[in-house]
Motif scaffolding. Structure first.
Motif, mmCIF file in Angstrom:
data_model
loop_
_atom_site.group_PDB
_atom_site.id
_atom_site.type_symbol
_atom_site.label_atom_id
_atom_site.label_comp_id
_atom_site.label_asym_id
_atom_site.label_seq_id
_atom_site.Cartn_x
_atom_site.Cartn_y
_atom_site.Cartn_z
ATOM 1 N N CYS A 36 45.899 39.175 27.341
ATOM 2 C CA CYS A 36 46.117 40.466 26.657
ATOM 3 C C CYS A 36 46.053 40.336 25.140
ATOM 4 O O CYS A 36 46.007 41.348 24.439
ATOM 5 C CB CYS A 36 47.451 41.082 27.081
ATOM 6 S SG CYS A 36 48.918 40.183 26.512
ATOM 7 N N PRO A 51 48.418 50.642 32.893
ATOM 8 C CA PRO A 51 47.793 51.499 31.885
ATOM 9 C C PRO A 51 47.623 52.940 32.417
ATOM 10 O O PRO A 51 47.464 53.127 33.614
ATOM 11 C CB PRO A 51 46.429 50.864 31.640
ATOM 12 C CG PRO A 51 46.550 49.469 32.149
ATOM 13 C CD PRO A 51 47.570 49.489 33.244
ATOM 14 N N ARG A 101 50.060 52.631 23.440
ATOM 15 C CA ARG A 101 49.174 53.035 24.526
ATOM 16 C C ARG A 101 49.992 53.737 25.625
ATOM 17 O O ARG A 101 51.110 53.308 25.913
ATOM 18 C CB ARG A 101 48.528 51.773 25.090
ATOM 19 C CG ARG A 101 47.556 51.986 26.209
ATOM 20 C CD ARG A 101 46.725 50.733 26.430
ATOM 21 N NE ARG A 101 47.532 49.614 26.899
ATOM 22 C CZ ARG A 101 47.034 48.400 27.156
ATOM 23 N NH1 ARG A 101 45.743 48.138 26.939
ATOM 24 N NH2 ARG A 101 47.802 47.455 27.611
ATOM 25 N N VAL A 142 51.315 54.411 29.240
ATOM 26 C CA VAL A 142 51.449 53.610 30.466
ATOM 27 C C VAL A 142 52.201 54.452 31.497
ATOM 28 O O VAL A 142 52.782 55.491 31.167
ATOM 29 C CB VAL A 142 52.253 52.300 30.243
ATOM 30 C CG1 VAL A 142 51.509 51.340 29.326
ATOM 31 C CG2 VAL A 142 53.651 52.580 29.706
#
Lengths: 193, 193
Positions: A170, A193, B148, B150
């Motif tokens: 990652c 995600p 991000r 999730v």
């Protein structure tokens, strides 16, 4: 503190402590109320302590009493957490390793049905609304606990700096001692995600 | 926030955040400064969230940023801690299990020697006094992170009430599932009388 005086928590009136607790903890709980008494009793026995550290033997409620009343927090490393499920804590001086451990006494709780219903999980106690349990603990908390001097063989806080590097999967930074990839990329990710 | 505006942390001016951090954390650290930006970025992406929970992937510094800025604390159970050694966190809605994860980007840090000396443990960076690192992070924190969306397969907080009873050795209350005695009496005590 004499038993006739209104209880205080680390110099705060009970009312001020409960306001602080509601603000930080988000609501008033029996645990955070009882926790104030444990911190107060341990600190009183320990006396003035410039290098105070804490060990808390449960993750539930009690860590917030410590973080509100002492300079010890989880993030600054002066509060150590053991996930033991015991409603007990130790405050100690990290220089001398002398401390005081306070815990809730089951037998004293068992004599008080209004509190036993909470602490003993209903075994033989009354099941009361939470605010009534809080009020009972606010009145009697000091009588429910025991406190004793202890010493620690070693401070619990680790001072080691661990080597970190980029995870090859990652790219994020992780402690290299955990293996060839970070724990998320080793399959422990709690998110997707 | 535009890059020309003075950075804010969850609606606080940077100065107000740093005062709050010094008060709760006990001192100003690069970690708690950077932590404010991670919380801010994750919460901004997540949006208004009535049932907010947090997962923090390190015990160092970052938990205090979460406890200062969100309703999530260790003791109320809405902040979960993973001792992964990763400077990253997720804020999520415990009803929908939708969240936002923010982490420090190693490559962006590596381009800034004043900050690399701290985050990369001196590998290729400048070793500066702590207050200078804090000042650099306060200026550039938002540019050092990524965030991000999730989702979580399940909430991390356990709702189970575990059965407790008296330890036959010390008499204190402990979770019975841990065995015939409490963990201290099984030999893990960190203290001695």
């Amino acid at each position: 503190m004499t038993s006739s005086a209104a209880p205080t928590i680390c110099g705060l009136t009970m009312q001020d402590y409960l306001i602080k607790a509601e603000e930080f903890h988000g609501h008033l709980s029996p645990g955070v109320t009882m926790g104030g008494f444990l911190v107060d009793a341990a600190w009183e026995l320990l006396g003035p302590t410039p290098y105070i550290n804490a060990v808390v033997e449960t993750v539930v409620c009690l860590p917030d009493a410590v973080q509100m009343l002492t300079p010890c927090t989880l993030g600054n490393g002066f509060m150590q957490i053991l996930d033991w499920g015991k409603f007990a804590l130790t405050l100690y001086d990290r220089e001398t390793l002398k401390g005081a451990r306070a815990w809730v006494d089951r037998e004293r709780v068992a004599e008080r049905p209004a509190i036993a219903g909470w602490f003993l999980r209903g075994a033989g106690g009354l099941v009361l609304p939470k605010d009534e349990v809080v009020a009972e603990i606010a009145r009697q908390g000091r009588e429910l606990l025991q406190v004793r001097p202890v010493s620690l063989p070693a401070a619990l806080k680790s001072q080691d700096k661990v080597a970190t590097g980029p995870c090859p999967a990652c790219g994020e930074s992780y402690p290299l001692r955990q293996g060839p990839a970070c724990l998320a990329c080793q399959g422990q990710a709690y998110y997707r995600p």
